[in-house]
Design a protein around this motif. Structure first.
Motif, short mmCIF file in Angstrom:
data_model
loop_
_atom_site.label_atom_id
_atom_site.label_comp_id
_atom_site.label_asym_id
_atom_site.label_seq_id
_atom_site.Cartn_x
_atom_site.Cartn_y
_atom_site.Cartn_z
N GLY A 49 0.90 -1.26 0.07
CA GLY A 49 0.07 0.00 0.04
C GLY A 49 0.90 1.30 -0.13
N VAL A 52 2.41 1.78 -3.48
CA VAL A 52 1.25 2.51 -4.26
C VAL A 52 1.02 3.99 -4.00
CG1 VAL A 52 -1.53 2.62 -4.95
CG2 VAL A 52 -0.14 0.39 -4.51
N ASN A 53 0.80 4.17 -2.89
CA ASN A 53 0.78 5.67 -2.47
C ASN A 53 2.06 6.49 -2.92
OD1 ASN A 53 -1.91 5.32 -1.08
ND2 ASN A 53 -0.68 5.01 1.15
N TRP A 114 -3.57 -8.67 1.68
CA TRP A 114 -4.63 -7.72 0.92
C TRP A 114 -5.29 -6.77 1.97
CZ3 TRP A 114 -3.37 -6.34 -3.37
CH2 TRP A 114 -2.75 -7.13 -4.46
N VAL A 117 -3.02 -4.01 2.89
CA VAL A 117 -2.68 -3.19 1.60
C VAL A 117 -3.68 -2.22 1.82
CG1 VAL A 117 -2.90 -3.07 -1.08
CG2 VAL A 117 -1.49 -4.78 0.09
N ILE A 118 -5.00 -2.75 1.98
CA ILE A 118 -6.43 -1.82 1.88
C ILE A 118 -6.16 -0.58 3.07
CG2 ILE A 118 -8.65 -1.65 2.24
CD1 ILE A 118 -8.91 -4.25 0.80
N ASN A 120 -3.52 0.66 4.14
CA ASN A 120 -2.61 1.79 3.59
C ASN A 120 -3.12 2.59 2.50
OD1 ASN A 120 -0.56 2.33 5.47
ND2 ASN A 120 1.12 1.10 4.53
N ILE A 121 -3.70 1.89 1.55
CA ILE A 121 -4.31 2.47 0.42
C ILE A 121 -5.36 3.71 0.80
CG2 ILE A 121 -5.48 2.51 -1.88
CD1 ILE A 121 -3.80 0.10 -2.52
N THR A 122 -6.01 3.09 1.70
CA THR A 122 -7.50 4.15 2.12
C THR A 122 -7.01 4.90 3.15
OG1 THR A 122 -8.11 2.34 3.65
CG2 THR A 122 -8.99 2.33 1.52
#
Length: 209
Positions: A49, A52-53, A114, A117-118, A120-122
């Motif tokens: 995550g 991605v950021n 996963w 991951v979510i 950190n991404i959110t």
């Protein structure tokens, strides 16, 4: 990028990573519930995550998200809802000794990956932070991509070390929660911490708002 500039950035990364947040709560919760080895999957997910950021910031989308009230609010409240959902699930998690004795399989590593991951991404706070932090250490006279890669790799590397430290600490406490009352208590503590992290995220405002 000059070495002394990188050292300053490294110090900032350490402070950021050590500061407890949703990622630390997620890592410690998994380490206590399923052991340190299983927590590695969630640590790698957090880094996924984070990468991605970092890429979003590197290509300019991060600045757009930070500037757009609508995009910021959508991502923020998706993150809030997800953290609160994790908290409720943790609070209601059944007490099961078998997890510690390996009679029952813990959640698959992929699910923990996963989930992290979510987490950190959110978290738009992370994107806004990167948008504010990166320009302070980028030399406009030099190629930007190599510098962004160096900054991103440094942040990921530091975060892996810090999260492994959190997992080790939490894993050492695991043997103390191997009865029904203590396991129920730790589920509720971490459930409350997830909800608290969600509420703190809800209070984050967009820069300039």
């Amino acid at each position: 990028m000059d070495f002394h500039v990188w050292l300053t950035y490294l110090a900032a990364c350490i402070v950021i990573s050590v500061s407890p947040g949703a990622g630390a709560v997620n890592t410690m919760s998994n380490a206590i519930s399923y052991g340190r080895r299983r927590a590695i999957a969630s640590i790698l997910g957090l880094q996924g995550g984070l990468i991605v950021n970092t890429l979003l910031v590197g290509v300019g989308l991060g600045a757009l998200i930070a500037a757009s009230a609508t995009a910021f609010m959508l991502i923020k409240f998706a993150g809030v809802a997800y953290l609160i959902w994790l908290g409720v699930q943790k609070w209601r998690a059944p007490v099961n000794y078998a997890v510690s004795t390996h009679d029952v399989e813990p959640p698959p590593a992929g699910r923990l990956f996963w989930q992290a991951v979510i987490v950190n991404i959110t978290n738009p706070k992370a994107i806004v932070f990167l948008v504010a932090l990166f320009p302070q250490f980028l030399d406009p006279q030099r190629a930007q991509l190599p510098q962004v890669l160096i900054l991103g790799a440094t942040l990921v590397g530091v975060d892996i070390i810090v999260m492994c430290g959190y997992a080790t600490l939490a894993g050492a406490l695991r043997r103390f929660v191997q009865d029904a009352r203590r396991m129920r208590l730790q589920n509720r503590i971490f459930g409350s911490l997830f909800v608290g992290a969600g509420l703190l995220l809800a209070s984050v405002r967009r820069q300039g708002a």
